[in-house]
Design a protein around this motif. Structure first.
Motif, PDB file in Angstrom:
ATOM      1  N   ASP A 186       0.841  -1.199   0.000  1.00 17.60           N
ATOM      2  CA  ASP A 186       0.000   0.000   0.000  1.00 17.60           C
ATOM      3  C   ASP A 186       0.877   1.250   0.000  1.00 17.60           C
ATOM      4  O   ASP A 186       2.037   1.205   0.446  1.00 17.60           O
ATOM      5  CB  ASP A 186      -0.869  -0.012   1.263  1.00 17.60           C
ATOM      6  N   ASP A 187       0.340   2.346  -0.511  1.00 11.59           N
ATOM      7  CA  ASP A 187       1.039   3.647  -0.495  1.00 11.59           C
ATOM      8  C   ASP A 187       2.419   3.528  -1.131  1.00 11.59           C
ATOM      9  O   ASP A 187       3.377   4.160  -0.673  1.00 11.59           O
ATOM     10  CB  ASP A 187       1.173   4.180   0.942  1.00 11.59           C
ATOM     11  N   ASP A 209       0.723   5.274  -4.550  1.00  8.99           N
ATOM     12  CA  ASP A 209       0.134   6.222  -3.615  1.00  8.99           C
ATOM     13  C   ASP A 209      -0.539   7.381  -4.339  1.00  8.99           C
ATOM     14  O   ASP A 209      -0.080   7.855  -5.374  1.00  8.99           O
ATOM     15  CB  ASP A 209       1.197   6.768  -2.664  1.00  8.99           C
ATOM     16  N   GLU A 243      -4.136   4.508  -6.790  1.00  8.91           N
ATOM     17  CA  GLU A 243      -5.019   5.045  -5.759  1.00  8.91           C
ATOM     18  C   GLU A 243      -5.338   6.503  -6.051  1.00  8.91           C
ATOM     19  O   GLU A 243      -4.501   7.227  -6.583  1.00  8.91           O
ATOM     20  CB  GLU A 243      -4.309   5.054  -4.400  1.00  8.91           C
TER      21      GLU A 243
HETATM   22 MG    MG Z   1      -3.038   3.551   0.141  1.00  6.72          MG
END
Ligand code: MG
Ligand code: C2E
Ligand code: MG
Ligand code: MG
Length: 288
Positions: A186-187, A209, A243
């Protein structure tokens, strides 16, 4: 309704700025937050919102489960206002278990619905939760108790979580991976890490991200970062989720450079369960 609005409301309605992490939170306010958080699980105050993840054909391929807290006085509180405190106080462990159990129950229910059974569900895992000695067993127990299929569950880990103890991370990821569970970073891009670790992890996806997606087409350096991530992911056979896709221009840039999955307000905000399921049915192609 809209998260930014909830946040603004929470801020305005509260002279202490009780929940606002960007301000100095007094010890008192923090103690109150912890006390309220302790009551939240037994009080049934948590719920999951689901944000659709779309493929290049515009079909919903999956969703990210995003935690919300229905506070008795403050209304719907987004995770940015309580996750950090939950982590510090170890409350994140039972909360994280609730999220996993709920996600698995949802997946199990979707199995009986032709329009929903192919969906994957991504769950955020915090460092404290992942480092628990029984984490692997807990995930397997959630899957078993619910009857959910493991390959429909994706766990989102951040780079910093993985890197704080690479050996432990790899071991746990492999144990779950062999049972079918998928992993995403994630990110991605916000860490300070070398990329060497990526090849050592049993990963399925990278999530670029939002901060890099935001200025695509306007910032040469962000364009280069995103193209580089996409090229690298292709070489490593990893799927990429972008995202925070908010504009068609961002989406087009991502498509041209080979991004396969999109998540962002351009398509949908995180939605309550019923609205999410309606969104999937609307978007289902003629074949579905
Ligand atoms: Mg994220
Ligand atoms: P994240 O995992 O990176 O989740 C994406 C965040 O970006 C979500 O915020 C989502 O609402 C927001 N977002 C998605 N698309 C857009 C967009 O187009 N524009 C903008 N401005 N924002 C967008 P949310 O739901 O407030 O969650 C914030 C963070 O809280 C998450 O970031 C995640 O780190 C954490 N979190 C959420 N649920 C859980 C959970 O169940 N457990 C743990 N440990 N952390 C969670
Ligand atoms: Mg996430
Ligand atoms: Mg984030």
């Amino acid at each position: 309704a809209d998260i930014a609005m909830y946040e603004a409301k929470a801020r305005r309605g509260n002279s202490l700025c009780f929940f606002d992490p960007s301000m100095q939170v007094s010890l008192n306010a923090r103690a109150r937050l912890v006390a309220d958080l302790k009551r939240a699980l037994p009080g049934n105050q948590f719920l999951l919102h689901l944000q659709p993840q779309l493929d290049q054909q515009g079909r919903v391929a999956g969703a990210e489960a995003l935690l919300r807290w229905q506070h008795p006085e403050r209304g719907l509180v987004p995770p940015g206002q309580f996750i950090a405190v939950a982590e510090d106080s170890e409350l994140i462990v039972p909360i994280g278990r609730w999220v996993l159990d709920s996600a698995c129950q949802l997946l199990a229910r979707w199995q009986h619905d032709a329009a929903l059974r192919e969906l994957c569900l991504s769950v955020n895992v915090s460092a404290r939760q992942f480092r628990q000695p029984g984490f692997v067993e807990q995930v397997l127990a959630s899957l078993q108790a619910s009857g959910a299929r493991a390959h429909r569950l994706e766990l989102e880990l951040t780079e910093s979580l993985v890197l704080e103890d690479v050996q432990d991370s790899i071991a746990k990821m492999h144990q779950l991976r062999t049972r079918g569970v998928r992993f995403a970073v994630d990110d991605f891009g916000t860490g300070y890490s070398s990329l060497a670790y990526l090849t050592r992890l049993p990963l399925h996806r990278l999530k670029i991200d939002r901060s890099f997606v935001q200025h695509l087409g306007e910032s040469h350096s962000d364009d280069v970062v995103v193209q580089t991530i996409l090229g690298m992911a292709r070489n490593l056979a990893l799927e990429v989720v972008a995202e925070g896709v908010e504009t068609q221009q961002q989406c087009d840039f991502l498509t041209v450079h080979g991004c396969e999955v999109y998540q962002g307000y351009l398509f949908a905000r995180p939605l309550p369960l019923a609205q999410f399921e309606a969104f999937v049915r609307e978007r289902a192609g003629p074949a579905a």
